[in-house]
Design a protein around this motif. Structure first.
Motif, PDB file in Angstrom:
ATOM      1  N   UNK A   1       0.657  -1.195  -0.052  1.00 56.07           N
ATOM      2  CA  UNK A   1       0.103  -0.097   0.072  1.00 56.07           C
ATOM      3  C   UNK A   1       1.041   1.426   0.075  1.00 56.07           C
ATOM      4  N   UNK A   2       0.852   2.006   0.913  1.00 52.12           N
ATOM      5  CA  UNK A   2       1.368   3.436   1.132  1.00 52.12           C
ATOM      6  C   UNK A   2       2.827   3.306   1.244  1.00 52.12           C
ATOM      7  N   UNK A   3       3.502   2.219   1.591  1.00 58.69           N
ATOM      8  CA  UNK A   3       5.189   2.063   1.642  1.00 58.69           C
ATOM      9  C   UNK A   3       5.721   1.809   0.422  1.00 58.69           C
ATOM     10  N   UNK A   4       4.725   1.680  -0.756  1.00 61.43           N
ATOM     11  CA  UNK A   4       5.402   1.381  -2.002  1.00 61.43           C
ATOM     12  C   UNK A   4       5.824   2.834  -2.477  1.00 61.43           C
ATOM     13  N   UNK A   5       7.108   2.915  -2.954  1.00 63.69           N
ATOM     14  CA  UNK A   5       7.915   4.149  -3.091  1.00 63.69           C
ATOM     15  C   UNK A   5       7.707   4.603  -4.652  1.00 63.69           C
ATOM     16  N   UNK A   6       7.555   3.472  -5.335  1.00 63.47           N
ATOM     17  CA  UNK A   6       7.636   3.839  -7.014  1.00 63.47           C
ATOM     18  C   UNK A   6       6.372   4.773  -7.173  1.00 63.47           C
ATOM     19  N   UNK A   7       6.313   5.561  -8.451  1.00 71.80           N
ATOM     20  CA  UNK A   7       5.124   6.321  -8.944  1.00 71.80           C
ATOM     21  C   UNK A   7       4.299   5.496  -9.640  1.00 71.80           C
ATOM     22  N   UNK A   8       4.965   4.435 -10.659  1.00 72.83           N
ATOM     23  CA  UNK A   8       4.133   3.824 -11.548  1.00 72.83           C
ATOM     24  C   UNK A   8       4.335   2.278 -10.961  1.00 72.83           C
ATOM     25  N   UNK A   9       3.467   1.344 -11.129  1.00 68.06           N
ATOM     26  CA  UNK A   9       3.773   0.022 -10.807  1.00 68.06           C
ATOM     27  C   UNK A   9       2.860  -0.710 -11.893  1.00 68.06           C
ATOM     28  N   UNK A  10       3.614  -2.210 -11.990  1.00 65.53           N
ATOM     29  CA  UNK A  10       2.818  -3.019 -13.120  1.00 65.53           C
ATOM     30  C   UNK A  10       2.064  -4.046 -12.103  1.00 65.53           C
ATOM     31  N   UNK A  11       0.804  -4.026 -12.362  1.00 69.26           N
ATOM     32  CA  UNK A  11      -0.289  -4.585 -11.595  1.00 69.26           C
ATOM     33  C   UNK A  11      -0.983  -5.923 -12.121  1.00 69.26           C
ATOM     34  N   UNK A  12      -1.018  -6.636 -10.966  1.00 72.88           N
ATOM     35  CA  UNK A  12      -1.739  -8.086 -11.216  1.00 72.88           C
ATOM     36  C   UNK A  12      -2.704  -8.499 -10.196  1.00 72.88           C
ATOM     37  N   UNK A  13      -3.891  -8.406 -10.681  1.00 70.40           N
ATOM     38  CA  UNK A  13      -4.867  -8.690  -9.759  1.00 70.40           C
ATOM     39  C   UNK A  13      -4.930  -9.862  -9.203  1.00 70.40           C
ATOM     40  N   UNK A  14      -6.169 -10.268  -8.288  1.00 68.09           N
ATOM     41  CA  UNK A  14      -6.251 -11.179  -7.441  1.00 68.09           C
ATOM     42  C   UNK A  14      -6.195 -12.720  -8.106  1.00 68.09           C
ATOM     43  N   UNK A  15      -6.553 -12.706  -9.490  1.00 68.11           N
ATOM     44  CA  UNK A  15      -6.683 -13.924 -10.434  1.00 68.11           C
ATOM     45  C   UNK A  15      -5.526 -14.205 -10.954  1.00 68.11           C
ATOM     46  N   UNK A  16      -4.239 -13.263 -11.040  1.00 68.11           N
ATOM     47  CA  UNK A  16      -3.145 -13.573 -11.546  1.00 68.11           C
ATOM     48  C   UNK A  16      -3.180 -12.820 -13.073  1.00 68.11           C
ATOM     49  N   UNK A  17      -4.236 -12.140 -13.202  1.00 70.21           N
ATOM     50  CA  UNK A  17      -4.408 -11.321 -14.593  1.00 70.21           C
ATOM     51  C   UNK A  17      -3.405 -10.092 -14.566  1.00 70.21           C
ATOM     52  N   UNK A  18      -2.551 -10.027 -15.690  1.00 67.71           N
ATOM     53  CA  UNK A  18      -1.908  -8.620 -15.771  1.00 67.71           C
ATOM     54  C   UNK A  18      -2.684  -7.521 -16.230  1.00 67.71           C
ATOM     55  N   UNK A  19      -2.951  -6.634 -15.269  1.00 70.30           N
ATOM     56  CA  UNK A  19      -3.638  -5.546 -15.597  1.00 70.30           C
ATOM     57  C   UNK A  19      -2.819  -4.393 -16.390  1.00 70.30           C
ATOM     58  N   UNK A  20      -1.694  -4.348 -16.134  1.00 68.68           N
ATOM     59  CA  UNK A  20      -0.707  -3.285 -16.795  1.00 68.68           C
ATOM     60  C   UNK A  20      -0.135  -2.432 -15.841  1.00 68.68           C
ATOM     61  N   UNK A  21       0.588  -1.082 -16.533  1.00 70.78           N
ATOM     62  CA  UNK A  21       1.054  -0.207 -15.682  1.00 70.78           C
ATOM     63  C   UNK A  21       0.216   0.825 -15.585  1.00 70.78           C
ATOM     64  N   UNK A  22       0.314   1.083 -14.130  1.00 71.15           N
ATOM     65  CA  UNK A  22      -0.678   2.160 -13.586  1.00 71.15           C
ATOM     66  C   UNK A  22       0.013   3.059 -12.633  1.00 71.15           C
ATOM     67  N   UNK A  23      -0.441   4.174 -12.274  1.00 73.63           N
ATOM     68  CA  UNK A  23       0.248   5.148 -11.025  1.00 73.63           C
ATOM     69  C   UNK A  23      -0.114   4.082  -9.792  1.00 73.63           C
ATOM     70  N   UNK A  24       0.514   4.300  -9.014  1.00 76.78           N
ATOM     71  CA  UNK A  24       0.614   3.627  -7.400  1.00 76.78           C
ATOM     72  C   UNK A  24      -0.745   3.733  -6.900  1.00 76.78           C
ATOM     73  N   UNK A  25      -1.216   5.122  -6.685  1.00 69.20           N
ATOM     74  CA  UNK A  25      -2.491   5.568  -5.911  1.00 69.20           C
ATOM     75  C   UNK A  25      -3.774   4.758  -6.749  1.00 69.20           C
ATOM     76  N   UNK A  26      -3.710   4.763  -7.951  1.00 68.98           N
ATOM     77  CA  UNK A  26      -4.758   4.247  -8.486  1.00 68.98           C
ATOM     78  C   UNK A  26      -4.869   2.715  -8.106  1.00 68.98           C
ATOM     79  N   UNK A  27      -3.538   1.921  -8.287  1.00 77.92           N
ATOM     80  CA  UNK A  27      -3.728   0.460  -8.090  1.00 77.92           C
ATOM     81  C   UNK A  27      -4.181   0.254  -6.517  1.00 77.92           C
TER      82      UNK A  27
END
Length: 173
Positions: free
Chosen positions: A13-39
Motif C-alpha cells: 500500500x502506502x509503503x510502495x515508493x515507486x510512482x508507477x507499478x505493473x499490477x497483477x490482480x487477485x486472479x493472476x491477470x496482468x492489468x498493466x502499468x498504472x499509477x500507484x495511487x490508482x492501484x
C-alpha cells in the motif's frame, strides 16, 4: 509527512515508493502499468492490499493480496526450508601414536559412521613426552587413516602439527 519503512517483508500500500507499478490482480491477470495511487484504490475496492512482489523490476511488480496471509505463507515456507536443511558438524576422534590395532578399529568404525551421517571428522593425534621426537609414527598412522577412508571421504585439511597435536580433517565425498 513521511511514512516509516516496513520493518520486514514486502512493501505494501502506502509503503510502495515507486510512482508507477505493473499490477497483477487477485486472479493472476496482468492489468498493466498504472499509477500507484490508482492501484491502491483498486485493491481497496476488492478488499485487498497492493503488495510489491518484485521490487527490483522496472517498473516494480505489485499484486492484489492480503498482506497478513502473504507474510504468513512466506514465514511457513521459510520454516519448512529451515527444517529440511542438514547442518554439518565437526566430530573429533582422538588417538595416540602407539594406538593398538583393536582400539584403532573401534575409532575407524566411529569415523566411518560420522562420515556416513554427513559430518566432517577431525582426527587429533596427541603426542606425550618422548613421543614428540617420533613424529614420523604419527604421520604413518594418519596415512593409514587416510587409506582406510579413501572411498568414503576426502581430506579437507592435510596433517599438520599444532603444539603437541597433529591434526587432519576429513569430509564426506
Amino acid at each position: 509527512m513521511m511514512t516509516p519503512p516496513v520493518k520486514s517483508g514486502p512493501r505494501y500500500n502506502n509503503f510502495i515508493q515507486a510512482d508507477k507499478v505493473r499490477v497483477i490482480d487477485e486472479n493472476g491477470e496482468n492489468i498493466g502499468v498504472m499509477y500507484t495511487r490508482e492501484a491502491i484504490e483498486q485493491a481497496a475496492e476488492v478488499g485487498l492490499d497492493l503488495v510489491e512482489v518484485s521490487p527490483n523490476a522496472d517498473p516494480p511488480v505489485c499484486k492484489f493480496l492480503d498482506v497478513g496471509k502473504y507474510r504468513y505463507e512466506a514465514q511457513k515456507k521459510a520454516n519448512a526450508a529451515r527444517k529440511t536443511q542438514k547442518t554439518q558438524e565437526i566430530k573429533e576422534i582422538k588417538m595416540r601414536p602407539n594406538i593398538d590395532d583393536h582400539d584403532y578399529d573401534v575409532k575407524m568404525r566411529n569415523v566411518q559412521r560420522f562420515i556416513g551421517d554427513g559430518d566432517k571428522v577431525k582426527v587429533t593425534l596427541r603426542f606425550r613426552g618422548r613421543e614428540l621426537s617420533h613424529q614420523q609414527l604419527g604421520m604413518d598412522l594418519l596415512r593409514r587413516v587416510q587409506a582406510d577412508v579413501e572411498e568414503i571421504a576426502k581430506i579437507e585439511a592435510y596433517p599438520r602439527m599444532e603444539g603437541r597435536q597433529m591434526l587432519m580433517v576429513l569430509a564426506p565425498k
